[in-house]
Design a protein around this motif. Structure first.
Motif, PDB file in Angstrom:
ATOM      1  N   GLN A   8       1.029  -1.199   0.088  1.00  0.00           N
ATOM      2  CA  GLN A   8       0.021   0.015  -0.043  1.00  0.00           C
ATOM      3  C   GLN A   8       1.041   1.156   0.091  1.00  0.00           C
ATOM      4  N   LYS A   9       0.309   2.392  -0.439  1.00  0.00           N
ATOM      5  CA  LYS A   9       1.126   3.632  -0.729  1.00  0.00           C
ATOM      6  C   LYS A   9       0.954   4.271   0.716  1.00  0.00           C
ATOM      7  N   SER A  10       0.846   3.811   1.742  1.00  0.00           N
ATOM      8  CA  SER A  10       0.963   4.497   3.064  1.00  0.00           C
ATOM      9  C   SER A  10       1.382   3.658   4.115  1.00  0.00           C
ATOM     10  N   PRO A  11       1.800   4.147   5.370  1.00  0.00           N
ATOM     11  CA  PRO A  11       2.318   3.103   6.381  1.00  0.00           C
ATOM     12  C   PRO A  11       1.316   2.496   6.979  1.00  0.00           C
ATOM     13  N   PHE A  12       1.781   1.405   7.643  1.00  0.00           N
ATOM     14  CA  PHE A  12       0.775   0.689   8.517  1.00  0.00           C
ATOM     15  C   PHE A  12       1.099   1.127   9.921  1.00  0.00           C
ATOM     16  N   THR A  13       0.118   1.176  10.851  1.00  0.00           N
ATOM     17  CA  THR A  13       0.234   1.390  11.998  1.00  0.00           C
ATOM     18  C   THR A  13      -0.231   0.284  12.836  1.00  0.00           C
ATOM     19  N   PHE A  14       0.711   0.214  14.051  1.00  0.00           N
ATOM     20  CA  PHE A  14       0.270  -0.996  14.861  1.00  0.00           C
ATOM     21  C   PHE A  14       0.915  -0.719  16.440  1.00  0.00           C
ATOM     22  N   GLU A  15       0.343  -1.269  17.229  1.00  0.00           N
ATOM     23  CA  GLU A  15       0.593  -1.077  18.555  1.00  0.00           C
ATOM     24  C   GLU A  15       1.698  -2.154  19.155  1.00  0.00           C
ATOM     25  N   ALA A  16       2.839  -1.848  19.107  1.00  0.00           N
ATOM     26  CA  ALA A  16       4.117  -2.618  19.430  1.00  0.00           C
ATOM     27  C   ALA A  16       4.123  -3.006  20.764  1.00  0.00           C
ATOM     28  N   GLU A  17       4.624  -4.119  21.444  1.00  0.00           N
ATOM     29  CA  GLU A  17       4.820  -4.419  22.559  1.00  0.00           C
ATOM     30  C   GLU A  17       6.258  -4.519  23.143  1.00  0.00           C
ATOM     31  N   ALA A  18       6.465  -3.828  24.251  1.00  0.00           N
ATOM     32  CA  ALA A  18       8.207  -3.904  24.454  1.00  0.00           C
ATOM     33  C   ALA A  18       8.646  -5.060  24.677  1.00  0.00           C
ATOM     34  N   GLY A  19       9.694  -5.342  23.938  1.00  0.00           N
ATOM     35  CA  GLY A  19      10.590  -6.556  24.085  1.00  0.00           C
ATOM     36  C   GLY A  19      10.021  -7.728  23.021  1.00  0.00           C
ATOM     37  N   ALA A  52      10.620  -4.532  19.462  1.00  0.00           N
ATOM     38  CA  ALA A  52      10.280  -3.287  19.902  1.00  0.00           C
ATOM     39  C   ALA A  52      11.033  -2.969  21.113  1.00  0.00           C
ATOM     40  N   GLU A  53      11.508  -1.745  20.983  1.00  0.00           N
ATOM     41  CA  GLU A  53      12.181  -1.211  22.274  1.00  0.00           C
ATOM     42  C   GLU A  53      11.328  -1.014  23.506  1.00  0.00           C
ATOM     43  N   ARG A  54      10.090  -0.384  23.179  1.00  0.00           N
ATOM     44  CA  ARG A  54       9.164  -0.055  24.308  1.00  0.00           C
ATOM     45  C   ARG A  54       7.794  -0.316  23.509  1.00  0.00           C
ATOM     46  N   SER A  55       6.744  -0.453  24.357  1.00  0.00           N
ATOM     47  CA  SER A  55       5.161  -0.173  24.044  1.00  0.00           C
ATOM     48  C   SER A  55       5.009   1.029  23.402  1.00  0.00           C
ATOM     49  N   GLU A  56       4.706   0.960  22.130  1.00  0.00           N
ATOM     50  CA  GLU A  56       4.210   2.320  21.427  1.00  0.00           C
ATOM     51  C   GLU A  56       3.515   2.160  20.079  1.00  0.00           C
ATOM     52  N   THR A  57       3.125   2.871  19.331  1.00  0.00           N
ATOM     53  CA  THR A  57       2.560   3.322  18.112  1.00  0.00           C
ATOM     54  C   THR A  57       3.640   3.360  17.083  1.00  0.00           C
ATOM     55  N   LEU A  58       3.794   2.181  16.085  1.00  0.00           N
ATOM     56  CA  LEU A  58       4.832   2.256  15.164  1.00  0.00           C
ATOM     57  C   LEU A  58       4.204   2.390  13.776  1.00  0.00           C
ATOM     58  N   TRP A  59       4.972   3.112  12.882  1.00  0.00           N
ATOM     59  CA  TRP A  59       4.581   3.396  11.622  1.00  0.00           C
ATOM     60  C   TRP A  59       5.189   2.514  10.493  1.00  0.00           C
ATOM     61  N   MET A  60       4.997   1.421  10.169  1.00  0.00           N
ATOM     62  CA  MET A  60       5.840   0.370   9.379  1.00  0.00           C
ATOM     63  C   MET A  60       5.460   0.622   7.866  1.00  0.00           C
ATOM     64  N   CYS A  61       6.557   0.626   7.131  1.00  0.00           N
ATOM     65  CA  CYS A  61       6.562   1.082   5.727  1.00  0.00           C
ATOM     66  C   CYS A  61       5.530  -0.199   4.948  1.00  0.00           C
ATOM     67  N   GLY A  62       4.618   0.647   4.328  1.00  0.00           N
ATOM     68  CA  GLY A  62       3.724  -0.099   3.417  1.00  0.00           C
ATOM     69  C   GLY A  62       4.038  -0.576   1.912  1.00  0.00           C
ATOM     70  N   CYS A  63       5.023   0.711   1.545  1.00  0.00           N
ATOM     71  CA  CYS A  63       5.570   0.475   0.123  1.00  0.00           C
ATOM     72  C   CYS A  63       6.500  -0.407  -0.124  1.00  0.00           C
TER      73      CYS A  63
END
Length: 79
Positions: A8-19, A52-63
């Protein structure tokens, strides 16, 4: 070499869990975007593992063309 598929021509977002360990799909063929489901098998492409270094929202490359895999760097805007 088999070309990368633009998932997709936009990033994917997801909630990463630390570790937690994740496998980012680098080929664009996975049905479980942005993560690998093994669809790269038979190609020269491989997923990229990251922890994942910490629990946070990450923007993963979709393209799949980012210069900072597995994270979005805005490259999709020029495709």
């Amino acid at each position: 070499m088999i070309d990368v598929v633009v998932a997709q021509k936009s990033p994917f977002t997801f909630e990463a869990e630390a570790g937690k360990k994740y496998w980012w799909c680098a080929c664009g063929r996975s049905a479980k975007q942005p993560f690998c489901d093994g669809s790269h098998k038979g190609t020269s492409l491989t997923p990229q593992m990251f922890v994942a270094e910490r629990s946070e929202t990450l923007w993963m490359c979709g393209c799949k063309h980012t210069k900072q895999p597995p994270f979005c760097d805005g490259t999709h805007e020029s495709l």
